[in-house]
Design an enzyme around this catalytic site. Structure first.
Site, PDB file in Angstrom:
ATOM      1  N   GLY A  11      20.376  12.561  -8.902  1.00 19.99           N
ATOM      2  CA  GLY A  11      21.608  12.179  -9.620  1.00 19.99           C
ATOM      3  C   GLY A  11      22.377  11.144  -8.798  1.00 19.99           C
ATOM      4  O   GLY A  11      22.433  11.247  -7.579  1.00 19.99           O
ATOM      5  N   ARG A  72      14.674  10.539 -11.609  1.00 20.82           N
ATOM      6  CA  ARG A  72      13.982  11.758 -11.217  1.00 20.82           C
ATOM      7  C   ARG A  72      12.503  11.465 -11.490  1.00 20.82           C
ATOM      8  O   ARG A  72      12.133  11.140 -12.620  1.00 20.82           O
ATOM      9  CB  ARG A  72      14.527  12.943 -12.003  1.00 20.82           C
ATOM     10  CG  ARG A  72      16.023  13.166 -11.664  1.00 20.82           C
ATOM     11  CD  ARG A  72      16.473  14.594 -11.868  1.00 20.82           C
ATOM     12  NE  ARG A  72      17.729  14.837 -11.161  1.00 20.82           N
ATOM     13  CZ  ARG A  72      18.931  14.767 -11.721  1.00 20.82           C
ATOM     14  NH1 ARG A  72      19.069  14.443 -12.987  1.00 20.82           N
ATOM     15  NH2 ARG A  72      20.008  15.034 -11.001  1.00 20.82           N
ATOM     16  N   ASP A 103      18.898  17.340  -2.031  1.00 23.79           N
ATOM     17  CA  ASP A 103      17.828  18.131  -1.395  1.00 23.79           C
ATOM     18  C   ASP A 103      16.436  17.795  -1.930  1.00 23.79           C
ATOM     19  O   ASP A 103      15.471  17.758  -1.152  1.00 23.79           O
ATOM     20  CB  ASP A 103      18.117  19.635  -1.481  1.00 23.79           C
ATOM     21  CG  ASP A 103      18.256  20.135  -2.907  1.00 23.79           C
ATOM     22  OD1 ASP A 103      18.432  19.294  -3.806  1.00 23.79           O
ATOM     23  OD2 ASP A 103      18.182  21.349  -3.119  1.00 23.79           O
ATOM     24  N   THR A 125      25.367  13.421  -2.993  1.00 25.15           N
ATOM     25  CA  THR A 125      25.361  14.193  -4.243  1.00 25.15           C
ATOM     26  C   THR A 125      26.759  14.737  -4.474  1.00 25.15           C
ATOM     27  O   THR A 125      27.368  15.291  -3.542  1.00 25.15           O
ATOM     28  CB  THR A 125      24.345  15.359  -4.218  1.00 25.15           C
ATOM     29  OG1 THR A 125      24.680  16.283  -5.273  1.00 25.15           O
ATOM     30  CG2 THR A 125      24.322  16.126  -2.904  1.00 25.15           C
ATOM     31  N   ASP A 127      27.513  17.295  -5.881  1.00 24.49           N
ATOM     32  CA  ASP A 127      27.514  18.762  -5.818  1.00 24.49           C
ATOM     33  C   ASP A 127      27.951  19.302  -4.453  1.00 24.49           C
ATOM     34  O   ASP A 127      28.403  20.437  -4.358  1.00 24.49           O
ATOM     35  CB  ASP A 127      26.120  19.319  -6.139  1.00 24.49           C
ATOM     36  CG  ASP A 127      25.633  18.914  -7.517  1.00 24.49           C
ATOM     37  OD1 ASP A 127      26.478  18.532  -8.344  1.00 24.49           O
ATOM     38  OD2 ASP A 127      24.410  18.968  -7.753  1.00 24.49           O
ATOM     39  N   ASP A 129      26.102  20.309  -2.097  1.00 25.71           N
ATOM     40  CA  ASP A 129      25.362  21.572  -1.940  1.00 25.71           C
ATOM     41  C   ASP A 129      24.397  21.591  -0.757  1.00 25.71           C
ATOM     42  O   ASP A 129      23.543  22.473  -0.676  1.00 25.71           O
ATOM     43  CB  ASP A 129      24.608  21.897  -3.243  1.00 25.71           C
ATOM     44  CG  ASP A 129      23.635  20.789  -3.640  1.00 25.71           C
ATOM     45  OD1 ASP A 129      23.666  19.705  -3.033  1.00 25.71           O
ATOM     46  OD2 ASP A 129      22.846  21.009  -4.567  1.00 25.71           O
ATOM     47  N   ARG A 171      25.889  22.135 -10.253  1.00 26.34           N
ATOM     48  CA  ARG A 171      24.617  22.868 -10.302  1.00 26.34           C
ATOM     49  C   ARG A 171      24.824  24.308  -9.857  1.00 26.34           C
ATOM     50  O   ARG A 171      25.612  25.004 -10.472  1.00 26.34           O
ATOM     51  CB  ARG A 171      23.584  22.160  -9.433  1.00 26.34           C
ATOM     52  CG  ARG A 171      22.212  22.105 -10.072  1.00 26.34           C
ATOM     53  CD  ARG A 171      21.254  21.351  -9.192  1.00 26.34           C
ATOM     54  NE  ARG A 171      21.273  19.944  -9.493  1.00 26.34           N
ATOM     55  CZ  ARG A 171      20.347  19.322 -10.225  1.00 26.34           C
ATOM     56  NH1 ARG A 171      19.348  20.009 -10.723  1.00 26.34           N
ATOM     57  NH2 ARG A 171      20.414  18.033 -10.462  1.00 26.34           N
TER      58      ARG A 171
HETATM   59  P1  ADP Z   1      18.417  15.453  -5.673  1.00 26.81           P
HETATM   60  O1  ADP Z   1      17.812  14.583  -4.641  1.00 26.81           O
HETATM   61  O2  ADP Z   1      19.797  14.994  -6.089  1.00 26.81           O
HETATM   62  O3  ADP Z   1      18.356  16.917  -5.307  1.00 26.81           O
HETATM   63  P2  ADP Z   1      16.205  15.913  -7.513  1.00 26.81           P
HETATM   64  O4  ADP Z   1      16.034  17.343  -7.189  1.00 26.81           O
HETATM   65  O5  ADP Z   1      16.107  15.496  -8.943  1.00 26.81           O
HETATM   66  O6  ADP Z   1      17.591  15.294  -7.020  1.00 26.81           O
HETATM   67  O7  ADP Z   1      15.106  15.131  -6.653  1.00 26.81           O
HETATM   68  C1  ADP Z   1      15.030  13.715  -6.710  1.00 26.81           C
HETATM   69  C2  ADP Z   1      13.601  13.274  -6.640  1.00 26.81           C
HETATM   70  O8  ADP Z   1      13.023  13.637  -5.380  1.00 26.81           O
HETATM   71  C3  ADP Z   1      12.648  13.909  -7.654  1.00 26.81           C
HETATM   72  O9  ADP Z   1      12.725  13.305  -8.916  1.00 26.81           O
HETATM   73  C4  ADP Z   1      11.306  13.647  -7.007  1.00 26.81           C
HETATM   74  O10 ADP Z   1      10.905  12.301  -7.195  1.00 26.81           O
HETATM   75  C5  ADP Z   1      11.646  13.855  -5.528  1.00 26.81           C
HETATM   76  N1  ADP Z   1      11.315  15.253  -5.164  1.00 26.81           N
HETATM   77  C6  ADP Z   1      12.030  16.367  -5.416  1.00 26.81           C
HETATM   78  N2  ADP Z   1      11.408  17.473  -4.961  1.00 26.81           N
HETATM   79  C7  ADP Z   1      10.241  17.044  -4.428  1.00 26.81           C
HETATM   80  C8  ADP Z   1       9.124  17.703  -3.811  1.00 26.81           C
HETATM   81  N3  ADP Z   1       9.078  19.025  -3.668  1.00 26.81           N
HETATM   82  N4  ADP Z   1       8.109  16.914  -3.388  1.00 26.81           N
HETATM   83  C9  ADP Z   1       8.133  15.588  -3.540  1.00 26.81           C
HETATM   84  N5  ADP Z   1       9.144  14.918  -4.103  1.00 26.81           N
HETATM   85  C10 ADP Z   1      10.184  15.615  -4.550  1.00 26.81           C
HETATM   86  O1  F6P Z   2      23.181  16.942  -9.092  1.00 27.96           O
HETATM   87  C1  F6P Z   2      24.218  16.233  -9.723  1.00 27.96           C
HETATM   88  C2  F6P Z   2      24.430  16.722 -11.119  1.00 27.96           C
HETATM   89  O2  F6P Z   2      25.458  15.944 -11.706  1.00 27.96           O
HETATM   90  C3  F6P Z   2      24.735  18.221 -11.257  1.00 27.96           C
HETATM   91  O3  F6P Z   2      26.074  18.521 -10.960  1.00 27.96           O
HETATM   92  C4  F6P Z   2      24.386  18.462 -12.698  1.00 27.96           C
HETATM   93  O4  F6P Z   2      24.025  19.800 -12.920  1.00 27.96           O
HETATM   94  C5  F6P Z   2      23.199  17.549 -12.919  1.00 27.96           C
HETATM   95  O5  F6P Z   2      23.262  16.552 -11.897  1.00 27.96           O
HETATM   96  C6  F6P Z   2      23.185  16.876 -14.253  1.00 27.96           C
HETATM   97  O6  F6P Z   2      22.014  16.131 -14.338  1.00 27.96           O
HETATM   98  P1  F6P Z   2      21.726  15.095 -15.497  1.00 27.96           P
HETATM   99  O7  F6P Z   2      22.588  13.897 -15.258  1.00 27.96           O
HETATM  100  O8  F6P Z   2      20.278  14.782 -15.344  1.00 27.96           O
HETATM  101  O9  F6P Z   2      22.073  15.774 -16.771  1.00 27.96           O
END
Ligand code: ADP
Ligand code: F6P
Length: 319
Positions: A11, A72, A103, A125, A127, A129, A171
């Site tokens: 995000g 993502r 994360d 982020t 969040d 978090d 989240r």
């Molecule tokens: P954030 O970084 O805000 O937590 P996401 O959880 O959507 O957001 O993760 C962002 C991107 O990081 C994912 O779309 C993917 O490309 C990569 N990613 C997340 N988890 C993994 C994983 N376990 N292994 C490899 N790449 C990952």
């Molecule tokens: O991680 C940031 C965040 O805005 C969260 O607070 C929320 O749950 C989520 O992303 C929303 O994701 P999307 O924009 O894909 O609906």
């Protein structure tokens, strides 16, 4: 190290642009060229990357969103996807990567480091978090946006003698709700880290009503419940005039606050210095206003401390 890449992933968060700018400028000061990688890990897989000059990042420190866009990218979770990414990095002579995100982004960064591409994570982020750092880029802007939006909702709730139940993002984390709830003087803050009781809140609203005050603000974190459902349950129990609002993506947009753009500059600057000094598989964070760095795996394994005192204060200040 002569050439590094920078990407934003997951995000978006206000302050990501300030972080990109700092990566580019600090790298150039250290004689390192920077490639901007588009759309998070998707750009690595598709080879969508190009040189970012010092001029390319002029005037972006105060702009919301991310000029590199974000995505993502499920393909990066596969070995095949990561193999393509490493191939593209090698073909472009990119020797290290700064990955700006949350994360999930850091899990990807860890795997990239394991494949021989030194990678440093920068926490961004709304969040907030991530347990290992006090603050993530974007959180301060998000809570300011929430406080200003709730102020507007409070005006109309006061005028009509209504209760406003406002759902905010985060989240599984209640930080946006808690910090903005304290800042705007919410009458109740519902977050996933602490148990709350609908009957208790209903009783407090009834007590207030008996004293002649009908209007109130209840902030609920998305991880703690659904605003519409909570409003319905409170109407059933109190008979008061109650409205719900889901603030949504307005919380992720807007120009970063000075705190967020400064934090972004400090964290991203340190990330480049770590790559320059031959470090890999690390994340940067801010603890007691000091910029620190940690092993990614250790940082991701940390568990977030609950803001117990702030939560109690939120309740002491309310009703
Ligand atoms: P954030 O970084 O805000 O937590 P996401 O959880 O959507 O957001 O993760 C962002 C991107 O990081 C994912 O779309 C993917 O490309 C990569 N990613 C997340 N988890 C993994 C994983 N376990 N292994 C490899 N790449 C990952
Ligand atoms: O991680 C940031 C965040 O805005 C969260 O607070 C929320 O749950 C989520 O992303 C929303 O994701 P999307 O924009 O894909 O609906």
């Amino acid at each position: 190290m002569r050439r590094i890449g920078v990407l934003t992933s997951g995000g978006d968060a206000p302050g990501m642009n300030a972080a990109i700018r700092a990566v580019v400028r600090v790298a150039y000061v250290n004689g390192i060229q920077v490639y901007g990688i588009m759309d998070g890990y998707s750009g690595l897989i598709n080879g969508d990357m190009r040189v970012l000059t010092r001029r390319d990042v002029s005037g972006i420190a105060q702009r919301g969103g991310t000029i590199l866009h974000t995505a993502r990218c499920p393909e990066f979770k596969t070995e095949e996807g990561r193999r393509k990414a490493v191939l593209n990095l090698k073909e472009n002579g990119i020797e290290g990567v700064v990955a700006i995100g949350g994360d999930g982004t850091f899990q990807g960064a860890h795997l990239l480091s394991q494949l021989g591409i030194p990678t440093i994570g920068v926490p961004a982020t709304i969040d907030n978090d991530l347990a290992y750092t006090d603050y993530c880029i974007g959180f301060d802007t998000a809570i300011n946006t929430v406080v200003s939006s709730i102020g507007k909702i409070r005006d109309t709730m006061d005028s009509h003698g209504r209760v406003g139940v406002i759902e905010v993002m985060g989240r599984h984390c209640g930080d946006i709700a808690l910090f903005s709830g304290v800042a705007c003087g919410a009458e109740a803050v519902l977050i996933p880290e602490f148990k709350w009781d609908i009957d208790d809140i209903a009783q407090k609203l009834r007590n207030r009503d008996e004293m002649g005050v009908q209007s109130a603000i209840i902030v609920v974190a998305e991880g703690a419940g659904d605003a519409e459902d909570i409003a319905k349950q409170l109407i059933e129990r109190t008979g008061l005039d109650i409205r719900s609002t889901v603030l949504g993506h307005v919380q992720r947009g807007g120009d970063p606050t000075a705190n967020d753009s400064t934090l972004a500059a400090r964290l991203a600057g340190r990330a480049v210095e770590l790559l320059r000094d031959g470090k890999e598989n690390r994340v940067v964070g801010i603890i007691n206003n000091h910029i620190r760095d940690y092993d990614i795996t250790e940082a991701l394994a940390a568990s977030k401390k609950h803001h117990t005192k702030l939560y109690r204060l939120a309740y002491d200040l309310a009703f």
